[in-house]
Design an enzyme around this catalytic site. Sequence first.
Site, short mmCIF file in Angstrom:
data_model
loop_
_atom_site.label_atom_id
_atom_site.label_comp_id
_atom_site.label_asym_id
_atom_site.label_seq_id
_atom_site.Cartn_x
_atom_site.Cartn_y
_atom_site.Cartn_z
N LYS A 1 -6.51 3.88 8.68
CA LYS A 1 -5.63 4.85 8.02
C LYS A 1 -6.27 6.24 8.00
O LYS A 1 -5.60 7.25 8.28
CB LYS A 1 -5.31 4.38 6.60
CG LYS A 1 -4.42 3.13 6.55
CD LYS A 1 -4.17 2.69 5.13
CE LYS A 1 -3.27 1.45 5.11
NZ LYS A 1 -3.00 0.98 3.73
N SER B 1 0.80 -1.22 0.00
CA SER B 1 0.00 0.00 0.00
C SER B 1 0.84 1.27 0.00
O SER B 1 0.28 2.36 -0.13
CB SER B 1 -0.94 0.02 1.21
OG SER B 1 -0.20 0.03 2.41
#
Length: 829
Positions: A731, A688
């Site tokens: 996140k 990611s």
Amino acid sequence: MFFKTDNDKPTPPGRMLPALPLRDIIVFPHMVSQLFVGREKSILALDEAMAQSKEIFLAAQKSAKTNDPAPDDIFQVGTIGTIVQLLRLADGTVKVLVEGRQRARARRWVEGSDYFVVEVDVIEEASSDDVELEALLRSVQSTFEVYVKLNKKVQPEVLMQVQSVDDPSKLADTIAANLPTIKLADRQGLLETPDAKHRLERLYELMQAEIEILQVEKKIRSRVKKQMEKTQKEYYLNEQMQAIQKELGGGERDEFKSEIQEIEDKLKTKKMSLEAQEKVKKELKKLKMMHPTSAEATVVRNYIDWIISLPWYEKTEERFDLQEAEKILDEDHYGLKKCKERIVEYLAVQALTGQLKGPILCFVGPPGVGKTSIAKSIARATGRKFVRLSLGGVRDEAEIRGHRRTYIGALPGKIIQSLKKVGTANPVFLLDEIDKMSTDFRGDPAAALLEVLDPEQNTAFNDHYLDLDYDLSQVMFLTTANTLGGIPLPLQDRMEIIQLSSYTEFEKLNIALKYLIPRQRTECGLDEAPLEISENAVRTVIHHYTKEAGVRNLEREVASVCRKVALQVVKDGKEKPIVIGGGDVPRYLGVPKYRTGKKEADDHIGLTHGLSVSDYGGDILDCEVSVVSGKGKMQITGLLEKGMEESGHAAMSYIRSRSEALGLEADFYQKIDVHVHFPDFVRKDGPSAGVTMATSIASALTRIAVRSDVAMTGEITLRGRVMPIGGLKEKLLAAHRNGIKTVMIPKDDRKDLRDIPRRVLRAMRVVLVDHMDDVLREALVIADPDRMFGPRRLLLEYKNGELISDEPVAAAPTPVGPAEPPGEQPGAV
């Protein structure tokens, strides 16, 4: 040991000698003793004696516990000895062999030296030669012979040596040195007695007293031995009496008959399967024909007891009130929405159908998120009894299925044992730590659980010990695990996996305010104290004093604060209110243990804010890139796993493919070295960070700064496509916590925005991208991005919680995040 020295010249009176204080030992004249010296003063005294005439004054300390004795702590009468041998050991101590020569008295101690120096006067020994002394000499020798026979600690060679000594003074000193049981004060008294006759008389008294004590000890040992023989005799006679009673047909035979009658009465009232009834009747018939004391009778009797004591059809009445069940689950735990929904669904179906095989759920998540405690709450909500079996470290298949009755000491497996313990056929059965089982030569316990956890098979579970089919279908099996990797795939297939992710900051805050703080206030006796712990204080503890997925350490820190408040209340009273804010936490918990990532205040070249997620929650992950002259080498550092390194190479390949659009030379990569680095020494993995690395590399090569209020996450392909990632909720919460204004996420992760709290979506701009060009357009500080990347693609972003899109409205419904918990204001972080 004793040696006769040739040097018997008396030491002149008033002679100055180094002194050695001794602990729990007295050196007599004519005695050779081995000493271990470790104190610095004592070692210096030995060195001085070796440098001169090897003579040293040996005197005992009054107390062995005194490490640094003064002259008043040392007996004034001692022995002048000669150092025979001195050896320095590896640990710094000194092993020395000294021989006593003469009694001496310390006249004065000289001060100001690094070691003890003493002026000594030799004590002249008085001696006489008469018949009384000869008689005393013989009495002492014979008494010592008796003492040696009673005390085995004295070597026989010492007795032979004593018999050969005819000098009264030497005899007294020799025997005194070899009496291990007399006290230090008595030894010192013998040393301070100059007259040999008086010394022998005192020695005779001491030996007589010791002999009396040793004779009493011998009598006690003899009496204990006789008592043991008497006990063994009584046991033997009792066994004979029991054997006679058995031959006559009384005693135990009658007791055995009453036991059989009791089993028959239980069998008439006990509900069990037809197979179990027939088995018990068959074993009972066999038992009646056995002798009551035979080993086989004991085995059969235990087997029958196990069958009768099992709950075959005994069940607890279940609770089908869905509202009450939901209330109980919400009282005990905050969040865990999927678990609670699944339990309520189970209760609803059972209320409609009247019967349902128990579901088999597997809670998988990091430590401390409430997997075990939610199982207890499920039992309370459903009205069932609760039983727990820990499988951590189990490596024997017999722990699950039991041992066959042919083995000595055989027992049923833990499943049957637990059901007998709980006393009902439909409990909530928790198999804790199912991923911690192991395998060895005794079998695989995970394979044995395949039958237990299969709803199609556990209606006829067969334990090796019982050798009967037992119905486990009414049991609600729950299992817990930290990871799925330790659970074999066939076993996973039999369970319904429910993933429990780590708690978010908001969830930890609510758990602390609603559960942990009230509980700790009660445990610390602060219910009536005017204590207030603010939300900012709890957030400070979460961010800077804990780093975990669950709330165990958070509760420990809250408990630590409450204990210190309790101490303050006891000292100052309950009248003074105590308010703990975020700035007060270090005063109670000390220096912060952890730090969270922070966004940069200014725009920088080659520095991009990425987003990461771990078992401890989300955080900012900075990516730094440095470009220097070189030969095309690319280095990626920061304790990375291989997958993350490969993502970095893919990002570099994309930048090379877009070199013309970025204004770079076609062969730019051959003249430079690129170093990509992720600070913080923690292990990092996953793809990611691909868009983060690509943005930092592009910034460093083009010398264009990256916006400091932008963060991003997404996997990158060689063609620049941005692929979906996981952990979006954690996140975005991390970005919100650190004041990030714009977050770029993959377009395919749009569906996950439904799990994001509304306050977070309203507080930031979320841009959904599907190509790396869109990322660079938003991240880099460029005056005219259209000239570099061409016309803008379709816009899709969330601003103030509302969708802004160039696409048709019907194709892009606005996601709705979860509502805020009661009592919380939007934007409170």
